[in-house]
Scaffold this motif. Structure first.
Motif, PDB file in Angstrom:
ATOM      1  N   ALA A  66       3.958  10.958  18.794  1.00  0.00           N
ATOM      2  CA  ALA A  66       2.948  11.989  18.558  1.00  0.00           C
ATOM      3  C   ALA A  66       3.602  13.307  18.151  1.00  0.00           C
ATOM      4  N   GLN A  67       4.667  13.691  18.850  1.00  0.00           N
ATOM      5  CA  GLN A  67       5.337  14.952  18.533  1.00  0.00           C
ATOM      6  C   GLN A  67       5.969  14.905  17.143  1.00  0.00           C
ATOM      7  N   LYS A  68       6.510  13.747  16.765  1.00  0.00           N
ATOM      8  CA  LYS A  68       7.060  13.603  15.411  1.00  0.00           C
ATOM      9  C   LYS A  68       5.941  13.717  14.377  1.00  0.00           C
ATOM     10  N   GLY A  69       4.785  13.116  14.668  1.00  0.00           N
ATOM     11  CA  GLY A  69       3.654  13.230  13.753  1.00  0.00           C
ATOM     12  C   GLY A  69       3.191  14.668  13.587  1.00  0.00           C
ATOM     13  N   ILE A  70       3.177  15.412  14.679  1.00  0.00           N
ATOM     14  CA  ILE A  70       2.789  16.824  14.637  1.00  0.00           C
ATOM     15  C   ILE A  70       3.788  17.622  13.796  1.00  0.00           C
ATOM     16  N   ALA A  71       5.071  17.362  14.004  1.00  0.00           N
ATOM     17  CA  ALA A  71       6.096  18.056  13.214  1.00  0.00           C
ATOM     18  C   ALA A  71       5.961  17.725  11.732  1.00  0.00           C
ATOM     19  N   ASP A  72       5.663  16.467  11.428  1.00  0.00           N
ATOM     20  CA  ASP A  72       5.491  16.079  10.024  1.00  0.00           C
ATOM     21  C   ASP A  72       4.281  16.756   9.399  1.00  0.00           C
ATOM     22  N   LEU A  73       3.191  16.867  10.135  1.00  0.00           N
ATOM     23  CA  LEU A  73       2.014  17.535   9.604  1.00  0.00           C
ATOM     24  C   LEU A  73       2.328  18.990   9.256  1.00  0.00           C
ATOM     25  N   LYS A  74       3.079  19.658  10.120  1.00  0.00           N
ATOM     26  CA  LYS A  74       3.456  21.041   9.842  1.00  0.00           C
ATOM     27  C   LYS A  74       4.307  21.125   8.570  1.00  0.00           C
ATOM     28  N   MET A  75       5.213  20.178   8.430  1.00  0.00           N
ATOM     29  CA  MET A  75       6.079  20.161   7.254  1.00  0.00           C
ATOM     30  C   MET A  75       5.293  19.842   5.985  1.00  0.00           C
TER      31      MET A  75
ATOM     32  N   PRO B 161       0.026  15.084  -2.126  1.00  0.00           N
ATOM     33  CA  PRO B 161      -0.706  14.504  -0.997  1.00  0.00           C
ATOM     34  C   PRO B 161       0.234  13.638  -0.165  1.00  0.00           C
ATOM     35  N   PHE B 162      -0.152  13.377   1.084  1.00  0.00           N
ATOM     36  CA  PHE B 162       0.714  12.583   1.950  1.00  0.00           C
ATOM     37  C   PHE B 162       0.007  11.345   2.502  1.00  0.00           C
TER      38      PHE B 162
ATOM     39  N   LEU C  82       0.819  -1.212   0.000  1.00  0.00           N
ATOM     40  CA  LEU C  82       0.000   0.000   0.000  1.00  0.00           C
ATOM     41  C   LEU C  82       0.855   1.265   0.000  1.00  0.00           C
ATOM     42  N   PRO C  83       1.829   1.416   0.897  1.00  0.00           N
ATOM     43  CA  PRO C  83       2.627   2.649   0.839  1.00  0.00           C
ATOM     44  C   PRO C  83       3.449   2.773  -0.438  1.00  0.00           C
ATOM     45  N   LYS C  84       3.911   1.654  -0.962  1.00  0.00           N
ATOM     46  CA  LYS C  84       4.690   1.724  -2.203  1.00  0.00           C
ATOM     47  C   LYS C  84       3.809   2.172  -3.365  1.00  0.00           C
ATOM     48  N   LEU C  85       2.581   1.649  -3.433  1.00  0.00           N
ATOM     49  CA  LEU C  85       1.662   2.055  -4.499  1.00  0.00           C
ATOM     50  C   LEU C  85       1.353   3.542  -4.404  1.00  0.00           C
ATOM     51  N   LEU C  86       1.116   4.015  -3.183  1.00  0.00           N
ATOM     52  CA  LEU C  86       0.828   5.435  -3.009  1.00  0.00           C
ATOM     53  C   LEU C  86       2.031   6.289  -3.401  1.00  0.00           C
ATOM     54  N   LYS C  87       3.207   5.852  -3.021  1.00  0.00           N
ATOM     55  CA  LYS C  87       4.421   6.584  -3.392  1.00  0.00           C
ATOM     56  C   LYS C  87       4.580   6.635  -4.914  1.00  0.00           C
ATOM     57  N   GLN C  88       4.305   5.515  -5.588  1.00  0.00           N
ATOM     58  CA  GLN C  88       4.401   5.470  -7.046  1.00  0.00           C
ATOM     59  C   GLN C  88       3.390   6.387  -7.711  1.00  0.00           C
ATOM     60  N   ASN C  89       2.328   6.714  -6.986  1.00  0.00           N
ATOM     61  CA  ASN C  89       1.283   7.572  -7.532  1.00  0.00           C
ATOM     62  C   ASN C  89       1.337   8.991  -6.968  1.00  0.00           C
ATOM     63  N   GLY C  90       2.514   9.403  -6.530  1.00  0.00           N
ATOM     64  CA  GLY C  90       2.729  10.803  -6.197  1.00  0.00           C
ATOM     65  C   GLY C  90       2.578  11.184  -4.746  1.00  0.00           C
ATOM     66  N   TYR C  91       2.338  10.225  -3.870  1.00  0.00           N
ATOM     67  CA  TYR C  91       2.199  10.523  -2.447  1.00  0.00           C
ATOM     68  C   TYR C  91       3.557  10.639  -1.769  1.00  0.00           C
ATOM     69  N   ILE C  92       3.639  11.542  -0.796  1.00  0.00           N
ATOM     70  CA  ILE C  92       4.763  11.550   0.134  1.00  0.00           C
ATOM     71  C   ILE C  92       4.432  10.538   1.229  1.00  0.00           C
ATOM     72  N   THR C  93       5.282   9.558   1.421  1.00  0.00           N
ATOM     73  CA  THR C  93       5.003   8.485   2.379  1.00  0.00           C
ATOM     74  C   THR C  93       6.009   8.544   3.520  1.00  0.00           C
ATOM     75  N   ARG C  94       5.487   8.596   4.748  1.00  0.00           N
ATOM     76  CA  ARG C  94       6.353   8.694   5.923  1.00  0.00           C
ATOM     77  C   ARG C  94       5.888   7.701   6.973  1.00  0.00           C
ATOM     78  N   SER C  95       6.822   6.936   7.512  1.00  0.00           N
ATOM     79  CA  SER C  95       6.546   5.929   8.537  1.00  0.00           C
ATOM     80  C   SER C  95       7.185   6.365   9.850  1.00  0.00           C
ATOM     81  N   ASN C  96       6.353   6.581  10.861  1.00  0.00           N
ATOM     82  CA  ASN C  96       6.839   6.964  12.188  1.00  0.00           C
ATOM     83  C   ASN C  96       6.385   5.938  13.216  1.00  0.00           C
ATOM     84  N   GLY C  97       7.322   5.458  14.044  1.00  0.00           N
ATOM     85  CA  GLY C  97       6.964   4.477  15.048  1.00  0.00           C
ATOM     86  C   GLY C  97       6.867   3.085  14.453  1.00  0.00           C
TER      87      GLY C  97
END
Length: 477
Positions: free
Chosen positions: A196-205, A212-213, A117-132
């Motif tokens: 959670a704090q990393k997720g918040i920082a990523d949302l801001k970025m 899309p992300f 799923l994340p690879k397909l989304l990445k191939q279709n233009g998504y920024i994919t980030r895995s935290n935790g």
């Protein structure tokens, strides 16, 4: 409009007739731009939450999310162990006798040629980030992600000096460290606060990015050890905590259905054999509740930031636990069985403009998540996927598929209607033990019907159906 999404939309109009004005507006709105996806995994989370009918765990942020989402009352993992469950969900493939086996499972090894799923989304233009914790192994399926992040430190994440000393450098539990701790620390002392704090920082970025992300946040609690700041333990009165009504192992249940919960016994304050003493059992339950409240608070911070950044209307939020968990049910702890307590999972999805706090009793499997998300963002689903999209449920329909199949080691379970039918099979698929529960009359799964003469015909039919539905590759090496 994307041809694939247009086809789905037109099909929904044909099926639902002229009552679809509101659905039409929602679906068309959904396709104006690709939706972001906030993908929240919670380790070992049971559906023992207020929006599932419980009223004793304090989880106001999950309750609020559920009030804006579609809540799946009958969602089931395909295998009740973390590594295998996550690899199965993210690749959309069923576990088999030889694929997706245990906690150490990786998608890279068991499904190397499948587009996740994340690879397909990445191939279709998504920024994919895995935290935790998303996959069990942090670097599994590494090419699917633009970034992978995990907190630094020992995986057990103790804060009390004695536990840190007794645990040493071990990433697995060792004899000295406790199965829980209550520490006077801030929320960010433990991993989930950092996630959670990393997720918040990523949302801001990600807020101002043109793409899309797909932001995946894998929270660690309520996985053992039950470590949480003291203020979350203080939310509960242990004297009011009761052992489950199913605190029994009936003679009619096959011995194969039970285990010695070695995952828990690794900890220093847990007996090496026998039942858990009642007082200790209640302390464990207390710790589990505290961890759920702790992770609820962290998820709430992320959701608040999503709203503050005005990303809510453009973001699908999906939250899931990787499997159920036994809190003394059948005198068991942990997962690794095919009772409903280990298979039934929390699953909620918030789709802007569509969901408004609905619930569904439609039976859903975790392999259904992949094709559902790809349909919602109008990306064609690979033909390797074995799940079925639950998007028709979002459109007010009831799906044709009314069953699920889960397995653990030799045990394979067919869930259909009120029936839970399990067989323990050999390599050739021949059964050597079985159990059948009818939840309409026995929701706690205490009366095995499989060996009763009155159910002989029904068992034969369920046995055939199980083999039809467990997947074409189930016995393939």
């Amino acid at each position: 409009m994307n041809k694939f999404f247009t086809y789905i939309y037109c099909l929904s109009i044909l099926l639902t007739g002229c009552k679809s004005n509101e659905k039409k507006e929602s679906i068309v709105k959904q396709n104006h731009q690709p939706k972001n996806i906030l993908f929240i995994a919670v380790d070992d989370l049971r559906p023992e939450l207020n929006f599932y009918g419980a009223n004793h765990i304090k989880s106001p942020n999950l309750d609020k999310l559920a009030s804006e989402s579609l809540v799946f009352n009958r969602s089931y993992c395909n295998i009740p162990v973390c590594g295998a469950s996550r690899a199965s969900l993210l690749t959309g493939l069923r576990p088999t006798r030889y694929r997706f086996i245990d906690y150490a499972t990786t998608a890279d090894k068991d499904a190397p040629n499948v587009i996740s799923l994340p690879k397909l989304l990445k191939q279709n233009g998504y920024i994919t980030r895995s935290n935790g914790k998303i996959y069990h192994e942090n670097n599994d399926d590494s090419l699917a992600w633009n970034n992978i992040w995990f907190p630094e430190g020992n995986i057990r994440n103790y804060q009390l000096e004695d536990n840190i000393k007794n645990n040493g450098n071990a990433n697995l539990a060792v004899a000295g460290a406790a199965a829980f701790e209550m520490a006077e620390v801030s929320d960010t002392a433990y991993f989930d606060g950092k996630i959670a704090q990393k997720g918040i920082a990523d949302l801001k970025m990600l807020k101002n990015r043109s793409k899309p992300f797909f932001l995946a946040l894998g929270f660690m609690k309520p996985h053992l050890p039950f470590n949480a700041p003291k203020k979350y333990w203080d939310l509960y009165d242990r004297s009011s905590i009761e052992l489950p009504a199913s605190y029994i192992q009936p003679q009619s249940t096959p011995k194969e259905a039970f285990h010695k919960f070695g995952e828990l016994r690794n900890y220093g304050n847990i007996p090496l054999k026998g039942d858990i003493p009642d007082d200790l059992a209640k302390e464990l339950i207390h710790g589990y509740y505290a961890c759920v409240s702790y992770v609820d608070a962290q998820i709430g911070l992320v959701l608040d930031e999503l709203k503050r950044l005005e990303l809510e209307d453009d973001t699908i939020v999906i939250l899931w636990g990787d499997h159920g968990w036994n809190l003394g049910d059948h005198k068991l702890w942990c997962k690794h069985v095919t009772f409903e307590t280990a298979l039934r999972t929390p699953l909620i999805i918030k789709v802007p403009g569509i969901t408004k706090g609905e619930t569904t009793d439609a039976i859903t499997e975790y392999i259904d998540i992949y094709p559902s998300l790809t349909e919602l963002v109008a990306i064609e689903t690979p033909n390797t996927i074995e799940g079925k999209s639950f998007v028709p449920i979002l459109n007010g329909e009831f799906p044709e598929k009314d069953w699920a199949v889960s397995k653990f080691k030799d045990a394979v379970t067919l869930i259909k209607g009120d029936l839970f039918y399990t067989e323990w099979t050999k390599d050739d698929g021949v059964a050597y033990a079985r159990m059948l529960f009818d939840h309409k009359i026995d929701p706690l799964e205490l009366d095995n019907l499989a060996e009763k003469p009155a159910y002989e015909k029904q068992v034969k039919l369920l046995s055939l159906e199980l083999r039809e539905k467990w997947g074409k590759d189930f016995l393939k090496k």
